[in-house]
Design a protein around this motif. Sequence first.
Motif, short mmCIF file in Angstrom:
data_model
loop_
_atom_site.label_atom_id
_atom_site.label_comp_id
_atom_site.label_asym_id
_atom_site.label_seq_id
_atom_site.Cartn_x
_atom_site.Cartn_y
_atom_site.Cartn_z
N UNK A 174 0.82 -1.22 0.00
CA UNK A 174 0.00 0.00 0.00
C UNK A 174 0.85 1.27 0.00
N UNK A 175 2.14 1.13 0.27
CA UNK A 175 3.02 2.30 0.23
C UNK A 175 3.46 2.82 1.59
N UNK A 176 3.20 2.06 2.63
CA UNK A 176 3.62 2.48 3.97
C UNK A 176 5.10 2.18 4.21
N UNK A 177 5.69 2.95 5.12
CA UNK A 177 7.11 2.79 5.45
C UNK A 177 7.33 1.90 6.67
N UNK A 178 6.34 1.80 7.54
CA UNK A 178 6.48 0.99 8.75
C UNK A 178 5.11 0.68 9.32
N UNK A 179 5.10 -0.19 10.32
CA UNK A 179 3.88 -0.57 11.02
C UNK A 179 3.96 -0.11 12.47
N UNK A 180 2.81 0.29 13.02
CA UNK A 180 2.70 0.57 14.44
C UNK A 180 2.05 -0.64 15.12
N UNK A 181 2.79 -1.28 16.01
CA UNK A 181 2.29 -2.45 16.72
C UNK A 181 1.35 -2.03 17.84
N UNK A 182 0.32 -2.83 18.07
CA UNK A 182 -0.64 -2.55 19.13
C UNK A 182 -0.38 -3.44 20.34
N UNK A 183 -0.25 -2.80 21.50
CA UNK A 183 -0.24 -3.53 22.78
C UNK A 183 -1.43 -2.98 23.56
N UNK A 184 -2.59 -3.55 23.32
CA UNK A 184 -3.79 -3.04 23.97
C UNK A 184 -4.08 -3.83 25.25
N UNK A 185 -5.27 -3.67 25.79
CA UNK A 185 -5.58 -4.25 27.10
C UNK A 185 -6.03 -5.71 27.03
N UNK A 242 -2.58 0.30 29.27
CA UNK A 242 -2.74 1.02 30.53
C UNK A 242 -4.18 1.48 30.76
N UNK A 243 -5.06 1.29 29.81
CA UNK A 243 -6.48 1.56 30.09
C UNK A 243 -6.97 0.62 31.19
N UNK A 244 -6.57 -0.64 31.09
CA UNK A 244 -6.98 -1.64 32.07
C UNK A 244 -6.10 -1.60 33.32
N UNK A 278 -8.99 4.99 33.63
CA UNK A 278 -9.99 4.91 32.56
C UNK A 278 -11.31 4.34 33.08
N UNK A 279 -11.25 3.15 33.67
CA UNK A 279 -12.47 2.51 34.15
C UNK A 279 -12.83 2.95 35.57
N UNK A 280 -11.91 3.60 36.26
CA UNK A 280 -12.16 4.13 37.60
C UNK A 280 -12.55 5.60 37.51
N UNK A 281 -13.02 6.13 38.61
CA UNK A 281 -13.34 7.56 38.71
C UNK A 281 -12.07 8.32 39.05
N UNK A 282 -11.70 9.29 38.23
CA UNK A 282 -10.50 10.06 38.48
C UNK A 282 -10.70 11.09 39.59
#
Length: 280
Positions: A29-40, A77-79, A120-124
Amino acid sequence: MKDYTIGLYEKAMPGTLSWREKMAAAGKAGYDFIEISIDETDEKLERLDMGRAERRKLVELMWETGLPIRTMCLSGHRKYPLGSESEAVRERGMQIMEKALILAGDLGIRIIQLAGYDVYYEQGNERTRALFLENLRKAADMAAARGILLGFETMETEFMNTVQKAMEIVRRMDSAYLNVYPDLGNITNAAADSGGNVQDDLETGQGRIIAMHLKETVPGKFREIPFGTGHVDFEKGIRKAWELGVRRYVTEFWYTGSPDWEQDLDYVARTMSAILDRQS
């Protein structure tokens, strides 16, 4: 050699693809790199415990395909937020931070994008903010030791939905390794809500914006909006970021089951690259 690099958020592709297939699709597609996901999710967090042989194999695959992984979106870090009132949750959050930095160093990742939440899931409250700042300083020191840049993503919540708010904390931490990695779609929504100006907001991050997410949004909705159907002014946003010295960009969008996902990659890469080419 281009004057910029443009990356693809990993989740724009089907999760069933192998790394080889993801790299091939992004490169085509023409991209130079990928951003990896480390989600919750457990699936993504398990990547932080990847063995040495698997890490080496992934690096070799980058060289073989010519398509590296160069940024990480660390939303786990959301979780497990750094500002949680639970000591166990905070400890887990710091473990995730340390493991993410080690993985980044092993894979050649230059930038880790941090979610701009105290909780995120708590009250700040004042305590969650204080705990967040305390652990953030530790995280910045850890990043400095490994020579890897951290950048706050501007989020959808009031805690950090603008570059200006992110910069208040960046200045307070006063670390060369903690910066801002804004999301153009999110700050567009924030400006629409407050009557502010996207370009003025970006200006507040002068000298500390290390990359930028290019994402489409509409008022009140922050994800899964097809490029070209929302209200983000990519031309003006990119022009301002370019004036501020930003040269690394990542297109953020999601695979939602469309059989035409490869055409979506092509369209977004072509459209955003055309705007970036006009800045050179």
